[in-house]
Design a protein around this motif. Structure first.
Motif, short mmCIF file in Angstrom:
data_model
loop_
_atom_site.label_atom_id
_atom_site.label_comp_id
_atom_site.label_asym_id
_atom_site.label_seq_id
_atom_site.Cartn_x
_atom_site.Cartn_y
_atom_site.Cartn_z
N UNK A 39 -3.93 -7.66 -9.29
CA UNK A 39 -5.16 -8.44 -9.36
C UNK A 39 -5.76 -8.76 -8.00
N UNK A 40 -5.23 -8.12 -6.95
CA UNK A 40 -5.83 -8.27 -5.63
C UNK A 40 -5.55 -7.01 -4.83
N UNK A 41 -6.01 -6.96 -3.59
CA UNK A 41 -5.90 -5.75 -2.79
C UNK A 41 -4.44 -5.35 -2.56
N UNK A 42 -3.59 -6.33 -2.26
CA UNK A 42 -2.20 -6.01 -1.95
C UNK A 42 -1.45 -5.52 -3.19
N UNK A 43 -1.49 -6.26 -4.27
CA UNK A 43 -0.73 -5.86 -5.46
C UNK A 43 -1.25 -4.55 -6.04
N UNK A 44 -2.55 -4.32 -5.95
CA UNK A 44 -3.12 -3.07 -6.45
C UNK A 44 -2.63 -1.88 -5.62
N UNK A 45 -2.63 -2.05 -4.31
CA UNK A 45 -2.19 -0.96 -3.43
C UNK A 45 -0.70 -0.67 -3.62
N UNK A 46 0.10 -1.72 -3.74
CA UNK A 46 1.54 -1.52 -3.90
C UNK A 46 1.88 -0.87 -5.23
N UNK A 47 1.07 -1.10 -6.25
CA UNK A 47 1.30 -0.46 -7.53
C UNK A 47 0.96 1.03 -7.45
N UNK A 48 0.11 1.39 -6.50
CA UNK A 48 -0.34 2.78 -6.38
C UNK A 48 0.50 3.61 -5.42
N UNK A 49 1.27 2.95 -4.54
CA UNK A 49 2.00 3.71 -3.53
C UNK A 49 3.32 4.24 -4.08
N UNK A 50 3.73 5.39 -3.56
CA UNK A 50 5.06 5.94 -3.88
C UNK A 50 6.01 5.78 -2.70
N UNK A 51 5.56 5.09 -1.65
CA UNK A 51 6.41 4.88 -0.47
C UNK A 51 7.52 3.89 -0.78
N UNK A 52 8.66 3.98 -0.09
CA UNK A 52 9.70 2.95 -0.23
C UNK A 52 9.13 1.58 0.11
N UNK A 53 9.73 0.55 -0.46
CA UNK A 53 9.24 -0.81 -0.28
C UNK A 53 10.33 -1.70 0.30
N UNK A 54 9.97 -2.43 1.36
CA UNK A 54 10.86 -3.40 2.00
C UNK A 54 10.21 -4.77 1.88
N UNK A 55 10.95 -5.74 1.39
CA UNK A 55 10.41 -7.08 1.16
C UNK A 55 11.21 -8.11 1.94
N UNK A 56 10.49 -8.97 2.67
CA UNK A 56 11.11 -10.09 3.39
C UNK A 56 10.56 -11.39 2.81
N UNK A 57 11.28 -12.00 1.85
CA UNK A 57 10.77 -13.21 1.19
C UNK A 57 10.81 -14.42 2.12
N UNK A 58 9.97 -15.40 1.79
CA UNK A 58 9.97 -16.70 2.49
C UNK A 58 9.39 -17.73 1.54
N UNK A 59 10.16 -18.80 1.30
CA UNK A 59 9.70 -19.83 0.37
C UNK A 59 10.65 -21.03 0.44
N UNK A 60 10.32 -22.07 -0.26
CA UNK A 60 11.18 -23.24 -0.38
C UNK A 60 12.52 -22.87 -1.01
N UNK A 61 13.58 -23.54 -0.58
CA UNK A 61 14.92 -23.19 -1.03
C UNK A 61 15.05 -23.27 -2.55
N UNK A 62 14.40 -24.27 -3.18
CA UNK A 62 14.51 -24.39 -4.63
C UNK A 62 13.73 -23.29 -5.34
#
Length: 419
Positions: A106-129
């Motif tokens: 529903x936005x530029x990032x999620x749309x592009x990631x759904x279309x790519x066949x490249x490997x994906x690396x994710x570095x999360x960041x958020x509140x501990x809970x």
């Protein structure tokens, strides 16, 4: 200065967390290593750091809006998806993890990631809970089961005031992970790997059969992990759920005898054999040519033994001049006395490692996205692997196999293995 990422295009997604400011350092480091960095920012990310900052650092325009098509000759999100050698999200919020896990665009990032066949690396960041919330854990496990790599958050003081796990990994740590994925050593490069997966089908008649309760997911994960480590992979699979992985040679079989023939024809050329399939031990002595009709309250079905594929591999290897090849990993799905049965199977069938699990245990066994296993060698327990996605279990199994193969080779005679 060495530029190991020269010629590589990295798609960097930046989402709306306070750690978005670290994307500037990350971009700078990647560019200094020779990478071409293409940045996509969510609307939330632009509240923490401006697109202009990342544009100046990468010398490329920054995408923020899926409808902002500046070039009539192409579609921006498809062009970005196709160009990427690796897609990275840093920082990744709980929101983007949920979108990716559930296929939302529903936005530029999620749309592009759904279309790519490249490997994906994710570095999360958020509140501990948030990081420990069951929904987030489920999304991480789902993505990991699809082959997504994570750089786990660190522990420390968070922007919200809490102290705990949730801090974005440091840019240098993320850069190291990126470099390892793009140009790092491929430990199985030049090696040939045979993996079996799924259950076999033993026909009673044209509409009925005997089988084992196996989805093939563990075998698929092992094949994918070997492929990504540079191996040439042959995957012999019976009845499975879902699609077999790309980039491997697939041999489809139905019965145990067909699997036996396919495996034994390939074994002499292999460096590793991983026998993860659930093969039916017995088959009907007679297969009816037509559907059997109900004629009585009970019938007697006579069964005969199927060939024991793992035993045949061990017996064949034992009489070869180079008896340490291939390195053999077997599986033992049990419901009681797991260690006793696993060690007995390892010794009888001459495996180098046996991977045992209690399939009655929650989170392990057939059809699940996760597994819980114990790995045994000739000297006993090698490692207990706690509940984790099957792809993560597969990666750890290859770590253990590579260590033992290297130890064997270092001994100089190619015979025997370390426990």
């Amino acid at each position: 200065m060495d530029k190991p990422l020269k010629g590589k295009t990295i798609l960097l997604g930046v989402t709306g967390g306070i750690a978005a400011y670290k994307a500037a350092t990350l971009c700078s480091r990647l560019v200094s290593l020779g990478a071409s960095v293409r940045v996509i920012m969510t609307e939330g990310a632009t509240q923490f750091i401006t697109p202009l900052t990342l544009q100046v650092l990468t010398r490329n325009s920054v995408a923020t809006d899926v409808f902002d098509e500046r070039d009539a000759t192409g579609v921006q999100h498809i062009d970005l998806a196709d160009a990427a050698d690796l897609a990275v999200i840093a920082p990744a919020t709980a929101n983007i993890l949920s979108k990716l896990a559930n296929g939302l665009a529903d936005d530029m990032l999620s749309t592009t990631l759904l279309a790519t066949t490249a490997p994906l690396l994710i570095a999360p960041a958020m509140n501990v809970h948030m990081w420990e919330h069951p929904a987030v854990i489920d999304n991480v496990n789902k993505l990991a089961s699809r082959g997504v790599t994570f750089v786990e958050p660190g522990t420390g003081q968070l922007a919200c005031g809490y102290v705990g796990k949730g801090r974005l990994a440091e840019p240098d740590e993320i850069v190291d992970a990126i470099t390892a994925m793009l140009v790092g050593p491929k430990p199985l490069s030049g090696k040939r790997v045979l993996v079996t997966a799924g259950g076999t089908v033993e026909r009673i008649d044209p509409v009925r059969y005997i089988t084992n309760d196996s989805s093939g997911k563990m075998g698929f994960a092992i094949a994918e992990a070997a492929r990504d480590r540079g191996a040439e992979v042959t995957l012999v699979c019976g009845r499975t759920d879902g699609e077999a992985p790309n980039g491997v040679h697939i041999v489809k079989v139905n019965s145990a005898r067909q699997m036996y023939d396919a495996v034994m024809a390939s074994v002499p050329n292999m460096d590793f054999v991983v026998k993860a399939a659930a093969v039916a031990d017995y088959r009907p002595m007679h297969q009816e040519a037509h559907k059997m009709k109900k004629t009585s309250e009970a019938i007697t079905l006579e069964l005969v033994r199927n060939p024991d594929i793992l035993q045949a591999i061990g017996d064949w290897r034992a009489i070869q001049p180079d008896s340490g090849k291939p390195f053999v990993i077997g599986f033992a799905a049990e419901t009681m006395d797991v260690e006793k049965h696993a060690l007995d199977k390892l010794n009888r069938k001459k495996c180098d490692l046996i991977v045992a699990n209690n399939v009655a245990e929650s989170g392990a066994g057939f059809g699940t996205e996760t597994n819980i296993v114990s790995v045994y060698g000739p000297q006993g327990l090698v490692e207990q692997i706690p509940q984790m996605p099957k792809r993560a279990v597969a990666e750890r199994l290859w770590d253990l196999a590579e260590i033992r193969m290297n130890v064997t080779n270092a001994q100089g005679d190619g015979k025997g293995t370390a426990g």
